[in-house]
Enzyme design. Structure first.
Site, PDB file in Angstrom:
ATOM      1  N   HIS A 119      25.848  52.096  49.668  1.00  0.00           N
ATOM      2  CA  HIS A 119      24.389  52.201  49.733  1.00  0.00           C
ATOM      3  C   HIS A 119      23.719  50.978  49.090  1.00  0.00           C
ATOM      4  O   HIS A 119      22.920  50.287  49.730  1.00  0.00           O
ATOM      5  CB  HIS A 119      23.957  53.492  49.025  1.00  0.00           C
ATOM      6  CG  HIS A 119      22.485  53.710  48.988  1.00  0.00           C
ATOM      7  ND1 HIS A 119      21.851  54.613  49.818  1.00  0.00           N
ATOM      8  CD2 HIS A 119      21.497  53.138  48.250  1.00  0.00           C
ATOM      9  CE1 HIS A 119      20.543  54.584  49.576  1.00  0.00           C
ATOM     10  NE2 HIS A 119      20.296  53.696  48.634  1.00  0.00           N
ATOM     11  N   GLU A 120      24.083  50.720  47.846  1.00  0.00           N
ATOM     12  CA  GLU A 120      23.449  49.597  47.155  1.00  0.00           C
ATOM     13  C   GLU A 120      23.814  48.272  47.816  1.00  0.00           C
ATOM     14  O   GLU A 120      23.010  47.344  47.869  1.00  0.00           O
ATOM     15  CB  GLU A 120      23.831  49.587  45.667  1.00  0.00           C
ATOM     16  CG  GLU A 120      23.391  50.827  44.899  1.00  0.00           C
ATOM     17  CD  GLU A 120      21.926  51.179  45.098  1.00  0.00           C
ATOM     18  OE1 GLU A 120      21.095  50.276  45.311  1.00  0.00           O
ATOM     19  OE2 GLU A 120      21.601  52.396  45.049  1.00  0.00           O
ATOM     20  N   HIS A 134      21.414  47.593  50.591  1.00  0.00           N
ATOM     21  CA  HIS A 134      20.193  46.939  50.094  1.00  0.00           C
ATOM     22  C   HIS A 134      20.480  45.463  49.837  1.00  0.00           C
ATOM     23  O   HIS A 134      19.668  44.589  50.131  1.00  0.00           O
ATOM     24  CB  HIS A 134      19.744  47.563  48.770  1.00  0.00           C
ATOM     25  CG  HIS A 134      19.091  48.902  48.896  1.00  0.00           C
ATOM     26  ND1 HIS A 134      18.040  49.142  49.735  1.00  0.00           N
ATOM     27  CD2 HIS A 134      19.340  50.076  48.253  1.00  0.00           C
ATOM     28  CE1 HIS A 134      17.657  50.409  49.600  1.00  0.00           C
ATOM     29  NE2 HIS A 134      18.430  50.992  48.721  1.00  0.00           N
ATOM     30  N   HIS A 172      20.321  43.367  52.877  1.00  0.00           N
ATOM     31  CA  HIS A 172      18.930  43.162  53.267  1.00  0.00           C
ATOM     32  C   HIS A 172      18.354  41.969  52.497  1.00  0.00           C
ATOM     33  O   HIS A 172      17.593  41.167  53.044  1.00  0.00           O
ATOM     34  CB  HIS A 172      18.149  44.443  52.945  1.00  0.00           C
ATOM     35  CG  HIS A 172      16.925  44.664  53.776  1.00  0.00           C
ATOM     36  ND1 HIS A 172      16.094  45.731  53.555  1.00  0.00           N
ATOM     37  CD2 HIS A 172      16.372  43.983  54.814  1.00  0.00           C
ATOM     38  CE1 HIS A 172      15.087  45.687  54.421  1.00  0.00           C
ATOM     39  NE2 HIS A 172      15.233  44.634  55.189  1.00  0.00           N
TER      40      HIS A 172
HETATM   41 ZN   LIG Z   1      18.408  52.966  48.020  1.00  0.00          ZN
END
Ligand SMILES: [Zn+2]
Length: 678
Positions: free
Chosen positions: A469-470, A473, A476
């Site tokens: 998940h991290e 990010h 991105h």
């Molecule tokens: Zn998040």
């Protein structure tokens, strides 16, 4: 030549922050000087006698106070990941000054007049998409911060924002203090019954670190969560649950009840200054979802679909518990414990079975490998880049052509100086200046289980998902290909920002990837097929319950921020009512979620918590394209990169999404993925 490293040029690899030189006493003078510079930058724009243009106004504002942003980025990241009383005091001192400075810009009438003149003439010029968006965002930034307010209203707006910045800091500091204030000190080995060896070893290590005999359980997640899941001693589970759930709700010096009231009332007052009926309406204007009505309908629809499943799931656990020794009603402090046993019986799978296959270093390799397969990235540790803490590591990231694209810091383990949870942040964001592509410094901060004396760090399956998940990010941020810093990387609408992170988690549900990553830490054996099958079968275990839980937080958030009149009531009572339709357990006197709900009261998720669920809809729908074309399909990965990951906030998220997907998202893929369709 300045002796303050924060005010000097960073003569380091890629100009990363020289953490080895930065001392706490450097911050205040650096802020003072940088604010002065920033004011001069802005004054120059205002006093420019030429007619306002994109370059001399909008672009000049984008670049104003670069030093200040650089210092603030470093400081506030440290305040989250490596803080102490002194740093927290500096934060309290500096935050109102920064707010005042930002108000000086956004409330300056002469500056707004210039911006408005560029905005009004935007159709007459041949601006590109990014320029147009920057003009609109800058104009809106003024309007949202009161540029169209007059006289007393403007003054009141300034007071409110200053007060809010203090209150949100206080809220977070109270939660941290309350989390650290508690420990369960165990000296009788019998009270450890049920806990796996690794958890006992970690508790012993915690005790040792605190120079205590025996074992220490804390309210940090890696300690709290397994204790609630495994400890046979029901009284201690209850004690720990109460300690966790009563944080900042005990009427002591760190109580947040009054802070919550003040925050919601000031936010409401601010929204109404702008003519919005509630803070939610004010916030949601700049979201993919757009209105409170749409968000509430969205939450209600998903609750409708999830609640029957959740009720069944809780009933199933209660029945199981009652046939396994529990007398009477299932309580909140029993749920994780009996669920773990039921799950084990249903799927014969426990965290302890999968953990040996998820050694942190191997998972890291696997995630780097995924980024390589999908986007051609490679990662090289560089000891010449000094991280902000001895436990953090620094990598250089290169693209398929071998071009440097980012620095990546990884900081995995809990410590008292770090806030809980896991997050991605930037020490520098990507942008293009004078033709130079300035590449970002991305940091991932987690609270994973520490290695012990004889075992490396072994992740639970959930922690593997958190890492993915991290890292999403992080992608991105790292892959950003934008011109302007305010639009680059993760600077997107909040209900869009979780798409890159949550879509990455999907690879963690795919056999092909899990087999690449899961290698036994002692034998090197690949995770067996039947264990992978069990992970996948059990993935939807209690998906109804999990869904309702997330929705309940979203509803609590929306209730607080949909208030249309000043709140005079009782925080605990209000929360009970807001979450009543999601309630699955008997109420517990004295506990309160809102008083420790840092996302919405200390962080920026006010009227935005629904965004997690919203993003699940997006990620399930988007991942269905990978499922169709192959999870490592190059063309699909390219399209996701070009349309989403590189684009930051340069366009409306719905346009970016449709460019990738070919249509707007629907709830279907999520409900199917979670088994929430009959
Ligand atoms: Zn998040």
């Amino acid at each position: 030549m300045n002796s303050n490293p924060l005010l000097s040029e960073f003569k380091t690899v890629h100009q990363t922050p020289p953490f080895q030189l930065i001392e706490e006493e450097h911050y205040i003078p650096a802020f003072t000087e940088a604010i002065k510079e920033a004011k001069e930058d802005v004054d120059k724009i205002i006093s420019n006698s030429e007619a306002p243009t994109f370059e001399n106004t909008i672009l000049a504002m984008e670049y104003a106070g670069e030093n200040l942003s650089r210092i603030a980025n470093i400081f506030f990241n440290i305040n989250s990941a490596n803080t102490n009383d002194n740093i927290q005091n500096i934060a309290s001192e500096v935050s109102p000054i920064l707010t005042a400075h930002s108000n000086d810009i956004w409330l300056n009438e002469a500056l707004f007049a210039k911006v408005k003149s560029v905005f009004d003439a935007k159709e007459e010029n041949n601006y590109n998409q990014e320029q147009l968006k920057l003009i609109e965002d800058t104009y809106k930034g003024f309007v949202k911060r009161g540029a169209l307010l007059t006289g007393e209203e403007k003054e009141r707006y300034r007071e409110i924002t200053t007060e809010l910045s203090k209150l949100t800091l206080t809220f977070g500091q109270n939660v941290l203090a309350e989390t650290n204030a508690y420990e369960l000190h165990i000296t009788d080995e019998k009270e450890l019954a049920g806990l796996p060896d690794a958890i006992i070893a970690a508790a012993a290590a915690d005790a040792k670190a605190k120079e205590k005999e025996g074992w220490v359980i804390t309210l940090q997640f890696p300690s709290y969560v397994p204790f609630m899941k495994y400890a046979d001693n029901r009284a201690l589970r209850k004690e720990l649950y109460m300690a966790y759930s009563m944080r900042a709700n005990k009427g002591n010096d760190h109580d947040n009840n009054d802070v919550v009231k003040q925050i919601v009332n000031l936010r409401l007052e601010k929204a109404q200054l702008f003519g919005f009926k509630s803070h939610a309406a004010y916030v949601l204007e700049d979201r993919m979802a757009q209105t409170p009505e749409k968000v509430n309908a969205f939450l209600e629809e998903l609750l409708d679909k999830s609640l029957p499943f959740a009720k069944e799931e809780v009933k199933e656990v209660e029945t199981y518990a009652n046939t396994h020794g529990l007398k009477g009603k299932l309580q909140r402090w029993d749920f994780a414990y009996y669920s773990e046993k039921l799950k084990n019986e249903k799927f014969s799978i426990t965290d302890e079975m999968t953990k040996p296959y998820f050694q942190l270093e191997k998972v890291e390799e696997g995630i780097f490998g995924l980024a390589n397969t999908l986007f051609g990235l490679t990662f090289k540790a560089n000891a010449d880049i000094t991280p902000y803490h001895e436990e953090a590591k620094a990598y250089e990231v290169f693209d398929a052509q071998g071009k440097f694209i980012s620095v990546l810091y990884l900081d995995f383990f809990p410590r008292e100086s770090k806030r809980g949870g896991a997050w991605m942040t930037n020490y520098r964001e990507q942008f293009v200046q004078d033709g130079t592509d300035v590449r970002p410094f991305v940091s991932l901060v987690c609270n994973f289980s520490r290695p012990t004396e004889d075992t490396p760090s072994l992740l639970t399956y959930q922690e593997v998902r958190t890492f993915l998940h991290e890292f999403g990010h992080g992608l991105h941020g790292m892959l950003s290909k934008c011109t302007y810093v305010s639009q680059s990387g993760t600077n997107v609408y909040r209900d869009f920002v979780e798409l890159p992170s949550q879509i990455l988690e999907n690879w963690g549900t795919e056999k092909e990837w899990l087999k690449q990553v899961g290698k036994h830490y002692q034998t090197g054996e690949t995770i067996p097929d039947d264990l992978v099958a069990k992970i996948m079968e059990s993935a939807n275990f209690q998906s109804g319950y999990q869904s309702v839980r997330q929705l309940s937080f979203g509803m609590d958030d929306m209730a607080w921020h949909s208030l249309e009149n000043a709140f005079e009531g009782d925080v605990n009572t209000f929360e009970d009512e807001a979450m009543a339709s999601t309630e699955l357990f008997p109420a517990v006197e004295g506990t309160c979620f809102s008083t420790a709900f840092s996302h919405i009261f200390a962080g920026g998720y006010a009227a935005g918590y629904y965004g997690y669920k919203w993003a699940e809809v997006l990620d399930a729908d988007a991942f269905s394209v990978f499922k169709e074309n192959g999870i490592f399909d190059q063309a699909t990965a390219d399209s996701f990169r070009k349309n989403i990951l590189e684009k930051g906030g340069t366009q409306h998220p719905m346009d970016l999404y449709v460019a990738f997907r070919g249509q707007e998202p629907t709830n279907d893929a999520l409900l199917i993925r979670e088994g929430l369709v009959k």
